[in-house]
Scaffold this motif. Structure first.
Motif, PDB file in Angstrom:
ATOM      1  N   UNK A   3       0.789  -1.213   0.000  1.00  0.00           N
ATOM      2  CA  UNK A   3       0.000   0.000   0.000  1.00  0.00           C
ATOM      3  C   UNK A   3       0.823   1.265   0.000  1.00  0.00           C
ATOM      4  N   UNK A   4       2.058   1.210   0.418  1.00  0.00           N
ATOM      5  CA  UNK A   4       2.818   2.445   0.444  1.00  0.00           C
ATOM      6  C   UNK A   4       4.107   2.329  -0.344  1.00  0.00           C
ATOM      7  N   UNK A   5       5.130   1.693   0.270  1.00  0.00           N
ATOM      8  CA  UNK A   5       6.423   1.744  -0.392  1.00  0.00           C
ATOM      9  C   UNK A   5       6.875   0.415  -0.963  1.00  0.00           C
ATOM     10  N   UNK A 547       3.711  -1.044  -5.631  1.00  0.00           N
ATOM     11  CA  UNK A 547       3.811   0.366  -5.327  1.00  0.00           C
ATOM     12  C   UNK A 547       2.492   1.030  -4.997  1.00  0.00           C
ATOM     13  N   UNK A 548       1.387   0.262  -5.019  1.00  0.00           N
ATOM     14  CA  UNK A 548       0.076   0.851  -4.781  1.00  0.00           C
ATOM     15  C   UNK A 548      -0.638   0.225  -3.593  1.00  0.00           C
ATOM     16  N   UNK A 630      15.415  11.717   0.012  1.00  0.00           N
ATOM     17  CA  UNK A 630      14.520  10.599   0.317  1.00  0.00           C
ATOM     18  C   UNK A 630      13.740  10.239  -0.939  1.00  0.00           C
ATOM     19  N   UNK A 631      13.705   8.927  -1.249  1.00  0.00           N
ATOM     20  CA  UNK A 631      12.870   8.396  -2.326  1.00  0.00           C
ATOM     21  C   UNK A 631      11.938   7.366  -1.699  1.00  0.00           C
ATOM     22  N   UNK A 655       6.404   7.427  -5.047  1.00  0.00           N
ATOM     23  CA  UNK A 655       7.272   6.877  -6.088  1.00  0.00           C
ATOM     24  C   UNK A 655       7.088   5.373  -6.205  1.00  0.00           C
ATOM     25  N   UNK A 656       6.795   4.912  -7.407  1.00  0.00           N
ATOM     26  CA  UNK A 656       6.783   3.486  -7.713  1.00  0.00           C
ATOM     27  C   UNK A 656       8.237   3.028  -7.901  1.00  0.00           C
ATOM     28  N   UNK A 657       8.486   1.708  -7.953  1.00  0.00           N
ATOM     29  CA  UNK A 657       9.863   1.241  -8.170  1.00  0.00           C
ATOM     30  C   UNK A 657      10.516   1.860  -9.405  1.00  0.00           C
TER      31      UNK A 657
END
Length: 785
Positions: A3-5, A547-548, A630-631, A655-657
């Motif tokens: 859900x987040x990173x 990523x979602x 930070x990414x 940010x997605x991968x």
């Protein structure tokens, strides 16, 4: 939950193939992890991965060669095997004296016979053709031992060499029978091995140091300089023995790691009694007892008892760590106080300690840029000096009409000076000392290339969750998207149950927080189902949305649980929902939303805690002139809030991968040399693209050890500035050693051509240069204390 990173960070192990230039030397020099079993105990242990096929369908054999100390032997082996049919590739680890050969042969007998022809006496460590591994006990640890008889022969050689010099000086005759007899005795007792190696080098057309020394000694004898021939061969042999003992200090750093895990463990037998067995024989899930003061023999999970453990051998942590039921313990760590029982989770060959040792050994096989330069330089250096010696011996007598003898003597001195061992051996000793020092400090570096090039980092990108923060967020807020509904409480409980059921299928830290909150606050309306005592509902068609978030069917209906971006991608984010989410995110909280296929239902907010060490680490990086940013896949408000706490102004969220990958590409274009710090699969593309990838959470995690170039064993970001400082020290020592080695050679070259240097002075210079660069390199063993 993604859900987040980070979606399912530890569920799979991706390929970690760097596209950057630093990896270019791997084909020739990597000591890949095939067949390095580190099992202790009387019986060798077969390692399952030995039966795996190598690239191109080739097999692989690993040999321990006790006589392989210097690139001299490496070049001899390469020259011998380069035209041999069936040989695919070779990797050399001179510090560990290991040769790895990939081949298409029916057996390794041909390889063994070829190595024996070079007088190298190999011992087979592993062979993928038979799927076996192991060595006899006396060879298993790779210990360099000089036999007492060898020292005795060296003593005889020294006395005879000095005797020949004294007799010649006393009676003024360097060719008397007594002088020649004493010189021959010195040569045969101290230099027979050198002459034998020189002859082998000549047969294989290899201009190495043994050939040069043999030529110098024979030439000195031919022109009647018998005492000098005796002294030269004795000093050279003595220098080689001292150098070998000095190099063993670097090997001891690795052997010290191997010795940290005890050979025996106290295990509960089927009868319930506690018995002591060999550690290599302990099986998975066995119950092991550790008493105060003992070392933990294998990795595992504490089942009973509470204690404090010194984890410095694995993580580099300075303070003991409290352990209680459910906590992980690592092989090689020291139990300081109470006794405890734990369940084994990894066999000896696969323990965290074993994987650290394997990684360090592999890293020794990877040449740093300076080492690659030195090796290439040496290829041209020796032939050039031999050609110069020939010209010195021949041209002056022919052109100037001077005597032949003085110029031949100068040429022989020049040959002795030409020995490049000091130059070539200085780099691997320096690199392995740095790698060993880093490993003891809780920094696992995958190769000399990263150790040396870390000094060039100008920008460092960091993941947020699990990197800057602890990675164990807790639920702080739960809100209905439509709170005006009259049955608000019932709906709230029902939606919480749906969210917990979906998050139960993911191991993301945010998912864990949702699950913990559900179990702690489950209400009466959340009735347990028949198959789940926690009150969760079965989820079918579960899938991760990278990523979602995640999705799945519950009672036939499709539900989604994901981050702010997912709601936008589903086109169901209203102005009211946006306002609710932003109100939570500006507080630095991460928001996730439970949705049906058509509408948002429930908002959950979680907050993470910044690591105590993150602020100090960022301050150190800033003082070193390194740009930090930070990414994260988390929302921009949370990214900015965490950035403000640790001192980072450039904090990018949502940010997605592939977005992180693009960000790294941008940083490389702008800054040149970039590092990336992450803790899981979702960071793998960015870790791979960065010039140096740093993994968090490496202790006990296969994925982190395999994907990153540098692993922080205790999740302490302060070790990154330590790594950069060590890299700078390593580069400085490498440069010092090159200047020392070449400077001494240059000085004695001038002395030789001017007639001021003698053969024994040249040997002293060569021996002194070798020892000087070795001891200078060994200083790095104390660089991080």
């Amino acid at each position: 939950m993604a859900s987040c990173e980070h979606d399912h960070k530890h569920d799979e192990k991706p390929e970690h193939a760097h596209s950057h230039e630093a990896q270019g030397d791997h084909a020739c020099n990597d000591s890949h992890d095939h067949g390095h079993s580190h099992a202790h105990g009387p019986a060798p242990v077969a390692v399952p991965f030995l039966s795996a096929q190598m690239p191109n369908g080739s097999a692989e054999a690993v040999f321990l060669i006790q006589k392989m100390d210097c690139p001299t032997e490496e070049k001899l082996i390469r020259d011998r095997f380069k035209s041999m049919a069936g040989i695919v590739g070779m990797q050399f680890n001179l510090i560990q004296r290991e040769l790895t050969v990939q081949h298409h042969l029916d057996s390794v007998a041909t390889i063994i016979s070829s190595l024996k022809a070079l007088d190298l006496d190999p011992a087979l460590k592993s062979d993928t053709l038979t799927g076996t591994a192991g060595l006899s006990a006396e060879l298993g640890d790779g210990v360099f031992k000089i036999a007492r008889s060898k020292w005795l022969l060296m003593a005889v050689s020294g006395v005879a060499a000095i005797g020949s010099e004294v007799v010649a000086w006393t009676d003024g005759n360097e060719t008397s029978w007594l002088v020649i007899g004493l010189a021959l005795l010195a040569i045969l007792t101290g230099g027979l091995d050198t002459l034998k190696k020189g002859w082998i080098a000549l047969k294989n057309l290899s201009l190495n140091m043994n050939f040069l020394m043999s030529l110098a000694v024979i030439g000195a004898a031919i022109i009647g300089q018998w005492p000098e021939a005796a002294v030269v061969i004795f000093l050279f042999a003595l220098a080689e023995m001292i150098e070998a003992l000095s190099l063993d200090r670097a090997r001891n750093a690795i052997k010290g790691l191997m010795a940290m895990a005890p050979d025996r463990a106290t295990v509960q037998a089927a009868s319930g009694e506690w018995i002591e067995v060999v550690t290599a024989q302990v099986v998975m899930a066995a119950l092991v007892r550790v008493r105060p003061g003992e070392r933990v023999p294998l990795d595992g999970i504490v089942m009973d008892g509470q204690t404090t453990i010194n984890q410095a051998p694995i993580t580099g942590e300075s303070m003991p760590v409290v352990k209680q039921p459910g906590d992980q313990v690592f092989a090689g760590t020291i139990n300081e106080r109470g006794a405890f029982d734990y369940r084994v989770t990894a066999l000896q060959a696969n323990s965290t300690l074993s994987r650290i040792i394997k990684s360090v050994q592999q890293a020794q096989g990877q040449r740093a840029p300076t080492q690659r330069f030195v090796d290439q330089f040496a290829q041209y250096y020796i032939p050039a000096v031999v050609l110069m010696a020939v010209l010195v011996a021949v041209l002056p007598p022919l052109v100037l009409g001077t005597g032949f003898y003085p110029w031949l003597y100068k040429a022989l001195v020049l040959l002795v000076i030409a020995c490049p061992c000091a130059l070539v051996i200085s780099t691997p000793v320096t690199v392995v000392s740095g790698l060993a020092a880093a490993a003891k400090h809780g920094l696992l570096i995958k190769g000399g290339v990263y150790l040396e090039m870390g000094r060039k980092i100008t920008a460092l990108a960091l993941d947020k969750t699990g990197t800057l923060t602890i990675g164990k967020p807790a639920v702080t807020d739960i809100q209905l998207v439509q709170p005006e509904d009259p049955i608000e409480v019932a709906r709230l409980m029902g939606y919480r149950r749906l969210a917990a059921s979906l998050s139960h299928r993911s191991d993301h830290p945010v998912s864990t927080a949702v699950g913990v909150h559900w179990r702690a606050n489950r209400g009466q309306s959340a009735e347990p189902t028949n198959n789940d005592a926690a009150g969760l509902i079965d989820v079918s068609d579960f899938a991760a949305l990278t990523g979602l978030g995640v999705k799945g069917r519950i009672n036939g209906q499709l539900f989604y649980l994901g981050n702010h971006r997912m709601v936008h991608d589903m086109a169901i984010c209203s102005a009211a929902l946006e306002a609710q989410l932003e109100a939570l995110e500006v507080q630095g909280k991460t928001t996730i939303v439970l949705c049906s296929a058509t509408a948002p239902l429930l908002i959950l907010a979680v907050a993470d805690t910044v690591r105590d060490t993150s602020v100090e680490a960022i301050a150190q990086l800033r003082a070193m002139g390194i740009t930090a940013l930070i990414l994260t896949g988390d929302n921009p408000h949370t990214a900015q809030a965490i950035g403000a706490k640790v001192g980072i102004t450039d904090a990018r969220g949502n940010l997605l991968p592939e977005d992180k990958l693009n960000a790294i590409n941008e940083l490389v274009r702008r800054h040149g040399y970039v590092g990336m710090v992450g803790d899981g699969i979702n960071d793998a593309p960015a870790l791979a693209k960065a010039n140096i990838g740093f993994a968090m959470g490496a202790a006990g995690t296969d994925t982190a050890l395999e994907t990153a170039d540098v692993a922080l064993m205790d999740d302490d970001l302060r070790k990154i500035p330590d790594f950069i400082r060590l890299s700078k020290k390593t580069h400085n020592v490498l440069m010092q050693n090159i200047v020392l080695a070449l400077g001494i050679k240059a000085i004695f070259l001038v002395l030789a051509l001017s007639g001021e240097a003698t053969l024994w002075m040249a040997v002293f210079a060569d021996m002194g240069a070798s020892l000087l660069v070795v001891f200078n390199g060994l200083r790095l063993l104390r660089a991080l204390r």
